[in-house]
Design a protein around this motif. Sequence first.
Motif, short mmCIF file in Angstrom:
data_model
loop_
_atom_site.label_atom_id
_atom_site.label_comp_id
_atom_site.label_asym_id
_atom_site.label_seq_id
_atom_site.Cartn_x
_atom_site.Cartn_y
_atom_site.Cartn_z
N LEU A 177 5.44 -3.84 6.23
CA LEU A 177 6.21 -3.05 7.05
C LEU A 177 5.96 -3.14 8.33
N LEU A 178 5.43 -4.35 8.66
CA LEU A 178 4.66 -4.82 10.27
C LEU A 178 6.02 -5.89 10.05
N GLU A 179 6.24 -6.45 9.07
CA GLU A 179 7.36 -7.07 9.45
C GLU A 179 8.41 -6.21 9.94
N GLU A 180 8.92 -5.67 8.94
CA GLU A 180 10.14 -4.63 9.29
C GLU A 180 9.78 -3.91 10.61
N LYS A 181 9.40 -3.48 10.71
CA LYS A 181 8.91 -2.90 11.92
C LYS A 181 8.56 -4.11 13.37
N ASN A 182 8.02 -5.21 13.61
CA ASN A 182 8.57 -6.00 14.98
C ASN A 182 9.86 -6.72 14.84
N ASN A 183 10.00 -6.74 13.75
CA ASN A 183 10.90 -8.05 13.73
C ASN A 183 12.46 -6.88 13.86
N LYS A 184 12.28 -5.62 12.85
CA LYS A 184 13.28 -5.12 12.81
C LYS A 184 13.92 -5.87 11.26
N PHE A 185 13.01 -5.81 10.19
CA PHE A 185 13.72 -6.26 9.48
C PHE A 185 14.12 -5.28 8.15
N TYR A 186 14.73 -4.49 8.14
CA TYR A 186 15.18 -3.33 7.44
C TYR A 186 15.41 -3.29 6.55
N GLY A 187 14.14 -3.11 5.45
CA GLY A 187 15.01 -3.26 4.06
C GLY A 187 14.59 -4.21 3.45
N PHE A 188 13.17 -5.29 4.33
CA PHE A 188 12.51 -5.82 3.77
C PHE A 188 11.46 -5.60 2.88
N GLY A 189 11.02 -4.60 2.59
CA GLY A 189 10.56 -3.92 2.05
C GLY A 189 11.36 -3.89 0.32
N LYS A 190 11.98 -3.35 0.86
CA LYS A 190 13.33 -2.66 -0.99
C LYS A 190 13.63 -4.56 -1.38
N TYR A 191 14.09 -5.54 -0.89
CA TYR A 191 13.97 -6.86 -1.61
C TYR A 191 12.62 -6.81 -2.26
N LEU A 192 11.91 -6.85 -2.05
CA LEU A 192 10.84 -7.17 -2.72
C LEU A 192 10.79 -6.54 -4.02
N ARG A 193 10.99 -5.75 -3.40
CA ARG A 193 11.30 -4.16 -5.50
C ARG A 193 9.54 -3.70 -4.79
N GLU A 194 9.11 -4.24 -3.65
CA GLU A 194 8.16 -2.69 -3.21
C GLU A 194 6.76 -3.60 -4.60
N GLU A 195 6.80 -4.49 -5.07
CA GLU A 195 5.99 -4.99 -5.69
C GLU A 195 5.09 -5.48 -4.34
N TYR A 196 4.10 -5.09 -3.93
CA TYR A 196 3.07 -4.78 -3.40
C TYR A 196 1.39 -5.68 -4.56
N LEU A 197 1.29 -6.10 -5.37
CA LEU A 197 0.77 -6.48 -6.40
C LEU A 197 1.06 -7.51 -7.57
N ARG A 198 2.56 -7.61 -6.99
CA ARG A 198 2.96 -9.54 -7.01
C ARG A 198 2.09 -9.83 -7.46
N TYR A 199 1.99 -11.04 -8.59
CA TYR A 199 0.87 -12.04 -7.87
C TYR A 199 -1.04 -11.75 -8.46
N TYR A 200 -0.90 -10.14 -8.01
CA TYR A 200 -2.17 -9.68 -8.03
C TYR A 200 -3.11 -10.31 -9.55
N GLN A 201 -4.40 -11.05 -9.39
CA GLN A 201 -5.04 -10.61 -9.94
C GLN A 201 -7.00 -10.53 -9.32
N SER A 202 -7.98 -9.87 -10.90
CA SER A 202 -8.84 -9.93 -10.55
C SER A 202 -9.92 -11.23 -10.30
N TRP A 203 -10.62 -11.52 -9.17
CA TRP A 203 -11.44 -12.28 -9.12
C TRP A 203 -11.99 -12.16 -10.46
N ILE A 204 -12.97 -11.60 -11.21
CA ILE A 204 -12.50 -11.83 -12.53
C ILE A 204 -11.78 -12.25 -13.60
N PHE A 205 -11.36 -12.27 -12.89
CA PHE A 205 -10.54 -12.47 -14.09
C PHE A 205 -9.68 -14.08 -13.88
#
Length: 209
Positions: free
Chosen positions: A176-204
Amino acid sequence: MPYIPKNRIQTNLYTAGEEFYVPGVISNYVGYYYKLFNGKSYTGKTPNDKPNYSLVPIEEYNVDAVNTPSKIEILNSYETLIYSELIDPPSSTTVYSPQLFYTQPTEDDYKLGEFQRYFCKKRNEFIYLEISQSEYDKLSQSDSTIDFKNWNPFQIPWTLTGDKNKVYYINRNIVLLEEKNNKFYGFGKYLREEYLRYYQSWIFITKNH
């Protein structure tokens, strides 16, 4: 050269040398030529076979003539002559567009807790593309082999480990900060709002160590 009827031209003639020269350029022309009804000869198989240089009988060649330049490069072949006439030869470098690439985090990245993701945006359009670090570097350095004029490179840090909800909102806020500061509208949509992509817990990551 004005149109000349075909029946007034002898085409596809060939000289093995010792017949003609091109004033100031070739002292002994070897190659194809054509001859007009008025007796004048020109280089090339036909008038359409450019360039057409005027050929002068070699017996008229006088190396001691007053008007002869003192420094003339005598070319030994017609092919060399044609090459020397090229003013703007085509570039051998092919410019390519950046390609889609998903950088995969390493085990060290997971230990660190984050890694960099690399992107580019089409200038004057809201089109995004995830790319490799090497292409990001080329775009950033205006490398002539890649289409840097039409693509603007950028990168963002991406959190990999920690509390799941916190990871989600950290990555979301970065986007969201990238979209706001650089006016990169739709960047989050491009990422499909997958904000947990590549996420793994430290225990795993550490359970087998």
